[in-house]
Design an enzyme around this catalytic site. Structure first.
Site, PDB file in Angstrom:
ATOM      1  N   GLY A  57      59.086  -9.328  13.982  1.00  0.00           N
ATOM      2  CA  GLY A  57      58.778 -10.651  14.504  1.00  0.00           C
ATOM      3  C   GLY A  57      60.009 -11.506  14.759  1.00  0.00           C
ATOM      4  O   GLY A  57      59.933 -12.499  15.494  1.00  0.00           O
ATOM      5  N   ARG A 147      55.979 -13.727  12.492  1.00  0.00           N
ATOM      6  CA  ARG A 147      55.430 -13.644  13.854  1.00  0.00           C
ATOM      7  C   ARG A 147      54.687 -14.910  14.272  1.00  0.00           C
ATOM      8  O   ARG A 147      54.362 -15.076  15.450  1.00  0.00           O
ATOM      9  CB  ARG A 147      54.505 -12.425  13.984  1.00  0.00           C
ATOM     10  CG  ARG A 147      53.307 -12.463  13.090  1.00  0.00           C
ATOM     11  CD  ARG A 147      52.603 -11.123  13.073  1.00  0.00           C
ATOM     12  NE  ARG A 147      51.383 -11.140  12.285  1.00  0.00           N
ATOM     13  CZ  ARG A 147      51.325 -11.098  10.953  1.00  0.00           C
ATOM     14  NH1 ARG A 147      52.443 -11.034  10.248  1.00  0.00           N
ATOM     15  NH2 ARG A 147      50.177 -11.111  10.327  1.00  0.00           N
ATOM     16  N   GLU A 231      49.806  -6.023  13.868  1.00  0.00           N
ATOM     17  CA  GLU A 231      49.972  -6.806  12.630  1.00  0.00           C
ATOM     18  C   GLU A 231      48.815  -7.757  12.359  1.00  0.00           C
ATOM     19  O   GLU A 231      48.455  -7.981  11.212  1.00  0.00           O
ATOM     20  CB  GLU A 231      51.288  -7.589  12.674  1.00  0.00           C
ATOM     21  CG  GLU A 231      52.511  -6.692  12.553  1.00  0.00           C
ATOM     22  CD  GLU A 231      53.794  -7.478  12.390  1.00  0.00           C
ATOM     23  OE1 GLU A 231      53.930  -8.208  11.407  1.00  0.00           O
ATOM     24  OE2 GLU A 231      54.656  -7.379  13.279  1.00  0.00           O
ATOM     25  N   HIS A 247      55.907   8.119  35.803  1.00  0.00           N
ATOM     26  CA  HIS A 247      56.647   9.376  35.835  1.00  0.00           C
ATOM     27  C   HIS A 247      56.276  10.288  34.675  1.00  0.00           C
ATOM     28  O   HIS A 247      56.921  11.305  34.457  1.00  0.00           O
ATOM     29  CB  HIS A 247      58.157   9.075  35.853  1.00  0.00           C
ATOM     30  CG  HIS A 247      58.545   8.316  37.091  1.00  0.00           C
ATOM     31  ND1 HIS A 247      58.930   8.932  38.258  1.00  0.00           N
ATOM     32  CD2 HIS A 247      58.528   6.984  37.362  1.00  0.00           C
ATOM     33  CE1 HIS A 247      59.158   8.023  39.188  1.00  0.00           C
ATOM     34  NE2 HIS A 247      58.917   6.817  38.666  1.00  0.00           N
ATOM     35  N   LYS A 341      57.985  -1.723   2.228  1.00  0.00           N
ATOM     36  CA  LYS A 341      59.257  -2.321   1.808  1.00  0.00           C
ATOM     37  C   LYS A 341      59.449  -2.126   0.310  1.00  0.00           C
ATOM     38  O   LYS A 341      60.562  -1.864  -0.159  1.00  0.00           O
ATOM     39  CB  LYS A 341      59.315  -3.809   2.169  1.00  0.00           C
ATOM     40  CG  LYS A 341      59.587  -4.071   3.667  1.00  0.00           C
ATOM     41  CD  LYS A 341      59.683  -5.572   3.998  1.00  0.00           C
ATOM     42  CE  LYS A 341      59.963  -5.818   5.472  1.00  0.00           C
ATOM     43  NZ  LYS A 341      59.950  -7.223   5.903  1.00  0.00           N
TER      44      LYS A 341
HETATM   45  O1  PA5 Z   1      55.975  -9.827  11.393  1.00  0.00           O
HETATM   46  C1  PA5 Z   1      56.509  -9.423  10.372  1.00  0.00           C
HETATM   47  O2  PA5 Z   1      56.190  -9.817   9.234  1.00  0.00           O
HETATM   48  C2  PA5 Z   1      57.622  -8.426  10.471  1.00  0.00           C
HETATM   49  O3  PA5 Z   1      57.665  -7.845  11.745  1.00  0.00           O
HETATM   50  C3  PA5 Z   1      58.964  -9.091  10.101  1.00  0.00           C
HETATM   51  O4  PA5 Z   1      59.339 -10.002  11.099  1.00  0.00           O
HETATM   52  C4  PA5 Z   1      60.031  -8.000   9.912  1.00  0.00           C
HETATM   53  O5  PA5 Z   1      59.671  -7.169   8.836  1.00  0.00           O
HETATM   54  C5  PA5 Z   1      61.411  -8.586   9.658  1.00  0.00           C
HETATM   55  O6  PA5 Z   1      61.374  -9.568   8.664  1.00  0.00           O
HETATM   56  P1  PA5 Z   1      62.142 -10.946   8.920  1.00  0.00           P
HETATM   57  O7  PA5 Z   1      61.527 -11.514  10.155  1.00  0.00           O
HETATM   58  O8  PA5 Z   1      61.889 -11.755   7.697  1.00  0.00           O
HETATM   59  O9  PA5 Z   1      63.574 -10.587   9.098  1.00  0.00           O
END
Ligand code: PA5
Length: 348
Positions: A57, A147, A231, A247, A341
């Site tokens: 995000g 996001r 998500e 293609h 994570k």
């Molecule tokens: O939407 C989300 O929660 C993820 O895609 C995070 O954006 C991603 O894990 C990266 O984390 P951050 O935006 O805190 O760097």
């Protein structure tokens, strides 16, 4: 699930993802003010290009800047910067939490290469690193999903590049006004019969969305729709771009049988495409009809490039959240990302 049932929405969305969307124009307005306050010890036009490093995000900001600015911007998603990145480029590290290991690693990679950097985050480890290394940090408000904070991450940087004359002409007043108009048409209190993202979501219930954009134009939108569906709605979705998909992927529609029964294509349009790509979409519509493939079109809202691109992202955000509600899932938590994570952390 009835998308016009306010009580049910409140029950399914205790963390207020819908509220975050309804107030997105306010978020963008606040973010422009954050952008006005940015102080950097260098001139943006001293660089050949900018490289945004981030994940998920946060990384989408790089793709959006690349689409919107009159200045070359690349996006890096990973632990290291590309071999070509050097002191002639500005490194912009974006992490909502400030704790994403790939982003922190790439930022350190930039420091080792002697690149000038700018960071954007709510704090976390990134803030500590910025203090230690004297890197300017744009601090944004905490308390949202990354996001759901695209306004906070995009608009300060848009404002900064605009002030440096590297963004073309952005009419922020008009843009914010247009976003208000979209919020008024798409928010959860607008009934389904006159609410376009609700209607589109209903058409995708029980389907696997396949989103098609175009290189250099709606690519960022297609990718954002896909990740937002993943998500928020907690379901698979796929994306691709013209002309490349003609293609290879096109041949996948030849197979007869049940494999595509749950697939449904949506092609993104915004009137800014090359004539040849417009034609490709028209021909694909013919092929979809011939092969019996379910498909739809999604048109960007009216306005200039900024309103169209940011507006179509906004539309997709609503679409994905309405799809989440139709799936009867809470759009906010990303349990499997957190789970992943924490497993990664345990392994050292
Ligand atoms: O939407 C989300 O929660 C993820 O895609 C995070 O954006 C991603 O894990 C990266 O984390 P951050 O935006 O805190 O760097």
């Amino acid at each position: 699930m009835n998308l016009d049932n306010a009580d049910k929405i409140e029950e399914l969305d205790p963390q207020g993802m819908v509220e975050d969307l309804d107030t997105f124009p306010d978020q963008c307005r606040e973010a422009v003010s954050i952008g006005e306050e940015i102080k950097i010890p260098f001139e943006l036009n001293e660089f050949d290009s900018a490289l945004v490093t981030g994940m998920g995000g946060s990384a989408i900001v790089g793709d959006l800047l690349s689409r919107l600015l009159d200045f070359p911007v690349g996006t890096n998603r990973g632990y290291h910067l590309p071999a070509t990145a050097g002191t002639e480029d500005l490194l912009i590290a974006v992490s909502y939490s400030g704790n994403t290991e790939e982003t922190l690693s790439a930022l350190k990679d930039g420091q080792r290469r002697g690149m000038k950097s700018l960071c954007l985050s709510t704090g976390g480890k990134m803030e500590n690193y910025c203090v230690r290394e004297s890197i300017p940090l744009v601090k944004i408000p905490t308390g949202h999903q990354p996001r759901a904070s695209t306004g906070y991450m995009l608009f300060p940087l848009l404002k900064l590049f605009d002030e440096a004359g590297l963004a073309g002409t952005i009419d922020f007043t008009k843009l914010l006004e247009n976003l208000e108009g979209m919020a008024n048409s798409w928010n959860s209190s607008v009934p389904t019969e006159s609410n376009e993202p609700k209607k589109l979501a209903e058409g995708f219930t029980g389907k696997v969305p396949i989103i098609y954009g175009t290189k250099g134009n709606t690519r960022v939108v297609a990718y954002r729709w896909k990740t937002q569906i993943n998500e928020n709605a907690k379901q698979p979705a796929f994306w691709n771009v013209f002309p490349e998909l003609n293609h290879n992927e096109t041949v996948g529609y030849q197979l007869e049988g049940e494999l595509m029964e749950n697939g449904k294509v949506v092609m993104l349009k915004n009137d800014l495409d090359l004539g040849r790509n417009e034609l490709r979409m028209e021909i694909m519509e013919e092929i979809f009809r011939d092969e019996g493939i379910d498909y739809g079109l999604a048109r960007a809202p009216a306005g200039d490039k900024f309103s169209k691109v940011i507006g179509q992202i906004y539309f997709g955000d609503y679409f994905s959240v309405y799809l989440a509600l139709l799936n009867e899932v809470d759009p906010s938590p990303v349990k499997l990302i957190e789970n992943f994570k924490s497993r990664l952390k345990k392994r050292g």
